[in-house]
Design a protein around this motif. Structure first.
Motif, PDB file in Angstrom:
ATOM      1  N   ILE A 154       1.116  -1.394  -0.003  1.00 50.61           N
ATOM      2  CA  ILE A 154      -0.171   0.145  -0.119  1.00 50.61           C
ATOM      3  C   ILE A 154       1.056   0.728  -0.393  1.00 50.61           C
ATOM      4  CG2 ILE A 154      -1.262   1.656   1.338  1.00 50.61           C
ATOM      5  CD1 ILE A 154      -2.547  -1.088   2.129  1.00 50.61           C
ATOM      6  N   GLY A 155       0.805   1.969  -0.813  1.00 48.37           N
ATOM      7  CA  GLY A 155       0.978   3.162  -0.759  1.00 48.37           C
ATOM      8  C   GLY A 155      -0.098   4.447  -1.578  1.00 48.37           C
ATOM      9  N   MET A 156       0.601   5.483  -1.266  1.00 47.57           N
ATOM     10  CA  MET A 156       0.338   6.985  -2.312  1.00 47.57           C
ATOM     11  C   MET A 156       1.077   7.785  -2.734  1.00 47.57           C
ATOM     12  SD  MET A 156      -2.198   9.711   0.242  1.00 47.57           S
ATOM     13  CE  MET A 156      -0.543   9.720   1.152  1.00 47.57           C
ATOM     14  N   GLY A 157       0.985   8.687  -3.720  1.00 44.54           N
ATOM     15  CA  GLY A 157       1.384   9.296  -4.378  1.00 44.54           C
ATOM     16  C   GLY A 157       0.557  10.454  -4.444  1.00 44.54           C
ATOM     17  N   VAL A 158       1.155  11.804  -4.221  1.00 46.04           N
ATOM     18  CA  VAL A 158       0.288  13.486  -3.622  1.00 46.04           C
ATOM     19  C   VAL A 158       0.873  14.323  -4.712  1.00 46.04           C
ATOM     20  CG1 VAL A 158       0.464  14.876  -1.925  1.00 46.04           C
ATOM     21  CG2 VAL A 158       0.863  12.281  -0.907  1.00 46.04           C
ATOM     22  N   VAL A 159      -0.529  14.606  -5.416  1.00 45.91           N
ATOM     23  CA  VAL A 159       0.337  15.746  -5.814  1.00 45.91           C
ATOM     24  C   VAL A 159      -0.512  17.517  -5.024  1.00 45.91           C
ATOM     25  CG1 VAL A 159      -0.309  17.143  -8.506  1.00 45.91           C
ATOM     26  CG2 VAL A 159      -0.075  14.421  -8.085  1.00 45.91           C
ATOM     27  N   ILE A 160       0.364  18.110  -5.453  1.00 44.76           N
ATOM     28  CA  ILE A 160       0.299  19.328  -4.696  1.00 44.76           C
ATOM     29  C   ILE A 160       0.298  20.725  -5.428  1.00 44.76           C
ATOM     30  CG2 ILE A 160       0.144  21.030  -2.577  1.00 44.76           C
ATOM     31  CD1 ILE A 160       0.780  19.034  -1.273  1.00 44.76           C
ATOM     32  N   ASP A 161      -0.985  21.521  -6.074  1.00 47.63           N
ATOM     33  CA  ASP A 161      -0.619  22.040  -7.125  1.00 47.63           C
ATOM     34  C   ASP A 161      -0.166  21.930  -8.222  1.00 47.63           C
ATOM     35  OD1 ASP A 161      -1.562  24.413  -5.324  1.00 47.63           O
ATOM     36  OD2 ASP A 161       0.618  24.777  -4.248  1.00 47.63           O
ATOM     37  N   GLY A 162       0.066  20.269  -8.871  1.00 45.68           N
ATOM     38  CA  GLY A 162       0.088  20.214  -9.972  1.00 45.68           C
ATOM     39  C   GLY A 162       1.203  19.469 -10.369  1.00 45.68           C
ATOM     40  N   LYS A 163       2.324  19.255  -8.440  1.00 44.76           N
ATOM     41  CA  LYS A 163       3.612  19.178  -8.285  1.00 44.76           C
ATOM     42  C   LYS A 163       3.770  18.057  -7.392  1.00 44.76           C
ATOM     43  CE  LYS A 163       5.193  23.128 -10.309  1.00 44.76           C
ATOM     44  NZ  LYS A 163       5.994  24.310  -9.800  1.00 44.76           N
ATOM     45  N   LEU A 164       4.269  16.499  -7.876  1.00 42.86           N
ATOM     46  CA  LEU A 164       4.208  15.827  -7.144  1.00 42.86           C
ATOM     47  C   LEU A 164       4.973  16.111  -6.379  1.00 42.86           C
ATOM     48  CD1 LEU A 164       4.752  12.321  -6.821  1.00 42.86           C
ATOM     49  CD2 LEU A 164       6.654  12.172  -8.065  1.00 42.86           C
TER      50      LEU A 164
ATOM     51  N   GLU B 199       3.012   6.972   2.236  1.00 39.96           N
ATOM     52  CA  GLU B 199       3.675   5.758   2.939  1.00 39.96           C
ATOM     53  C   GLU B 199       2.901   5.519   4.103  1.00 39.96           C
ATOM     54  OE1 GLU B 199       5.784   4.022   2.257  1.00 39.96           O
ATOM     55  OE2 GLU B 199       6.660   4.752   1.046  1.00 39.96           O
ATOM     56  N   ILE B 200       1.804   5.963   3.703  1.00 37.78           N
ATOM     57  CA  ILE B 200       0.712   5.557   4.429  1.00 37.78           C
ATOM     58  C   ILE B 200      -0.008   3.846   4.646  1.00 37.78           C
ATOM     59  CG2 ILE B 200      -0.563   7.272   3.475  1.00 37.78           C
ATOM     60  CD1 ILE B 200      -2.608   5.402   1.918  1.00 37.78           C
ATOM     61  N   SER B 201       1.258   3.097   4.018  1.00 38.83           N
ATOM     62  CA  SER B 201       0.725   1.996   4.513  1.00 38.83           C
ATOM     63  C   SER B 201       1.505   2.001   6.354  1.00 38.83           C
ATOM     64  CB  SER B 201       1.743   1.000   3.628  1.00 38.83           C
ATOM     65  OG  SER B 201       3.764   1.365   4.573  1.00 38.83           O
ATOM     66  N   TYR B 202       2.408   2.661   6.993  1.00 37.37           N
ATOM     67  CA  TYR B 202       2.583   2.847   7.832  1.00 37.37           C
ATOM     68  C   TYR B 202       1.437   3.385   9.135  1.00 37.37           C
ATOM     69  CZ  TYR B 202       6.604   0.655   6.520  1.00 37.37           C
ATOM     70  OH  TYR B 202       7.473   0.027   6.435  1.00 37.37           O
ATOM     71  N   LEU B 203       0.147   4.101   8.480  1.00 36.80           N
ATOM     72  CA  LEU B 203      -0.659   4.540   9.242  1.00 36.80           C
ATOM     73  C   LEU B 203      -1.171   3.502  10.567  1.00 36.80           C
ATOM     74  CD1 LEU B 203      -2.830   6.666   6.529  1.00 36.80           C
ATOM     75  CD2 LEU B 203      -1.468   7.849   8.618  1.00 36.80           C
ATOM     76  N   PRO B 204      -1.216   3.808  12.050  1.00 31.84           N
ATOM     77  CA  PRO B 204      -1.958   3.598  12.337  1.00 31.84           C
ATOM     78  C   PRO B 204      -3.655   2.794  12.748  1.00 31.84           C
ATOM     79  CG  PRO B 204      -1.487   5.528  13.086  1.00 31.84           C
ATOM     80  CD  PRO B 204      -1.248   5.301  12.252  1.00 31.84           C
ATOM     81  N   VAL B 205      -3.508   2.445  11.347  1.00 38.87           N
ATOM     82  CA  VAL B 205      -5.433   0.954  11.120  1.00 38.87           C
ATOM     83  C   VAL B 205      -5.179   0.322  11.188  1.00 38.87           C
ATOM     84  CG1 VAL B 205      -6.906   1.661   9.662  1.00 38.87           C
ATOM     85  CG2 VAL B 205      -5.840   4.289   9.829  1.00 38.87           C
TER      86      VAL B 205
ATOM     87  N   ARG C 233       6.184  -4.507   8.107  1.00 40.51           N
ATOM     88  CA  ARG C 233       4.626  -3.997   7.172  1.00 40.51           C
ATOM     89  C   ARG C 233       3.953  -3.026   8.348  1.00 40.51           C
ATOM     90  NH1 ARG C 233       2.598  -6.521   2.848  1.00 40.51           N
ATOM     91  NH2 ARG C 233       3.714  -7.972   1.961  1.00 40.51           N
ATOM     92  N   GLY C 234       3.896  -1.981   6.842  1.00 41.70           N
ATOM     93  CA  GLY C 234       2.701  -0.919   8.141  1.00 41.70           C
ATOM     94  C   GLY C 234       1.202  -1.055   8.864  1.00 41.70           C
ATOM     95  N   MET C 235       0.959  -0.673  10.165  1.00 38.58           N
ATOM     96  CA  MET C 235      -0.357  -1.527  10.387  1.00 38.58           C
ATOM     97  C   MET C 235      -1.198  -1.047   9.360  1.00 38.58           C
ATOM     98  SD  MET C 235      -1.969   0.387  13.917  1.00 38.58           S
ATOM     99  CE  MET C 235      -3.253  -0.492  14.718  1.00 38.58           C
ATOM    100  N   PHE C 236      -1.156  -0.362   8.942  1.00 41.77           N
ATOM    101  CA  PHE C 236      -2.164  -0.205   7.494  1.00 41.77           C
ATOM    102  C   PHE C 236      -1.945  -1.202   6.600  1.00 41.77           C
ATOM    103  CE2 PHE C 236      -4.132   2.661   4.082  1.00 41.77           C
ATOM    104  CZ  PHE C 236      -5.727   1.058   4.471  1.00 41.77           C
TER     105      PHE C 236
END
Length: 395
Positions: A224-234, A244-250, A261-264
């Motif tokens: 699990i992972g996430m790419g973030v685009v802010i103001d049109g830029k990575l 790296e949202i795999s490590y969110l405490p979910v 592995r992360g919790m999520f």
């Protein structure tokens, strides 16, 4: 002499700047006429003509015919010469490797997808090298023709040690110097990017992210992972670890004992889905089996899907509170293939978890090709600059 030399250098610099501007606009606009280039760049028509002549001599652009149909003279059209450069795009996953060879305008001339031999780095490197050799042969090219290679892999490249961090699905790549072995795959310079970051770029360039300034691409599959685009830029973060949202405490359990592995990720990835299904008495072999059973009306599989929806919604509640994206794109093996079971219910549950209206939840429009297309987009932008720099010099 010094004044004359300075004037000559200034003239040469202006010439190169004009040519760069024209080259960039042709790259952006595709087939384009001189008047259109003049309007887009603000340069005079004579200056455009000189720049085009220089770029033609450098074999970076070519004339491709006339645009007719309007009153007056037909307009000569120009485009980037496709063979001026070549980009190799590589998606390295736990289960599959996908490799494409494209010319400088982005047309893929050869491609191959194969199950990954990912248990050992040396086997994966040998597999990739063999694929690249086959693609080059099919295109009638050699390794020296490649302008740039872009590799998308899980994890984060530790540039100090040459290792991949946070990539448990690629055994052995956490050893020092492992990343440098990618130089064995292609002779050209190469770039290494996080695969989910590239997926976000691919979605932005070719998919649902076009024209969206703030969005995230959430990949749910073997990892699990996430790419973030802010103001049109990575957005990569200070150490390249943004998303790296795999490590969110979910989820469930102690995040310190999840075997890297992360919790999520431990509950919401493919392995987590299968593990929950088996605990509830559903004899699933793969996550796909679980989702297929849910579609067929199996009540136990439906409970597993409901748990998956809950995990994803809670993770996205945190993402929404911090980033406030306009759009969340679901991708990866689960996010894309089970999106029909997830997108609507996640959006509904997320609505109850956040203070303001939640972002749109959509399933990726580019599917399994997101990483490959992102690598292609990154490679084309960089290769354009490289071929210009090596071909057009101050004279």
């Amino acid at each position: 002499m010094s004044i004359g030399g300075a004037t000559a250098n200034t003239t040469s610099l202006l010439r190169v700047m004009n040519e760069r501007a024209v080259f960039g606009e042709i790259f952006r606009m595709g087939r384009v006429s001189r008047p259109e280039l003049a309007q887009a760049t603000g340069l005079s028509k004579p200056t455009i003509s000189v720049a085009l002549a220089d770029l033609e001599r450098a074999k970076l652009v070519r004339a491709v015919g006339l645009r007719t149909g309007n009153a007056g003279r037909a307009a000569l059209l120009y485009e980037i010469r496709p063979q001026a450069g070549w980009v190799l795009a590589v998606d390295v996953g736990r289960n599959y490797v996908r490799v494409a060879l494209a010319d400088l305008v982005g047309d893929i001339v050869a491609r191959r997808d194969e199950p990954a031999r990912a248990d050992r780095p040396q086997d994966l490197i040998a597999q990739l090298a063999g694929i690249v050799d086959a693609l080059l042969a099919a295109a009638g090219l050699t390794a020296v023709d490649i302008t740039l290679s872009v590799f998308g892999t899980p994890g984060i490249h530790d540039k100090e040690t040459g290792a991949l961090r946070l990539a448990p699905n690629l055994p052995g790549w956490d050893l020092p110097g492992s990343v440098e072995r990618l130089a064995e795959v292609a002779a050209a310079p190469y770039v290494l990017e996080n695969d989910v970051d590239l997926a976000a770029v691919g979605e932005g360039a070719y998919g649902l992210g076009q024209g969206v300034s703030h969005f995230v691409f959430v990949s749910i599959g073997t990892g699990i992972g996430m790419g973030v685009v802010i103001d049109g830029k990575l957005y990569r973060g200070s150490r390249g670890a943004a998303g790296e949202i795999s490590y969110l405490p979910v989820g469930e359990g102690d995040p310190r004992v999840n075997a890297g592995r992360g919790m999520f990720e431990s509950v919401a990835s493919a392995d987590g889905v299968v593990a929950l299904a088996r605990r509830l008495g559903c004899p699933a072999g793969t996550a796909k089996d679980v989702f297929d059973a849910a579609r067929a009306g199996d009540p136990v599989a439906a409970r597993v899907v409901d748990a998956e929806v809950d995990h994803i919604a809670h993770a996205l509640a945190g993402v929404t509170a911090v980033l406030d994206p306009e759009l969340v794109v679901l991708g990866g093996g689960i996010g894309a293939q089970a999106g029909d079971l997830l997108a609507g219910p996640v959006a509904e549950r997320l609505h109850a978890l956040v203070a303001l209206r939640p972002p749109r939840i959509e399933v990726s429009s580019v599917g399994r090709d997101a990483v490959l297309l992102g690598a292609l987009a990154v490679g084309l932008a960089a290769a354009r600059d490289q071929v210009f720099e090596r071909t057009v010099t101050l004279g």
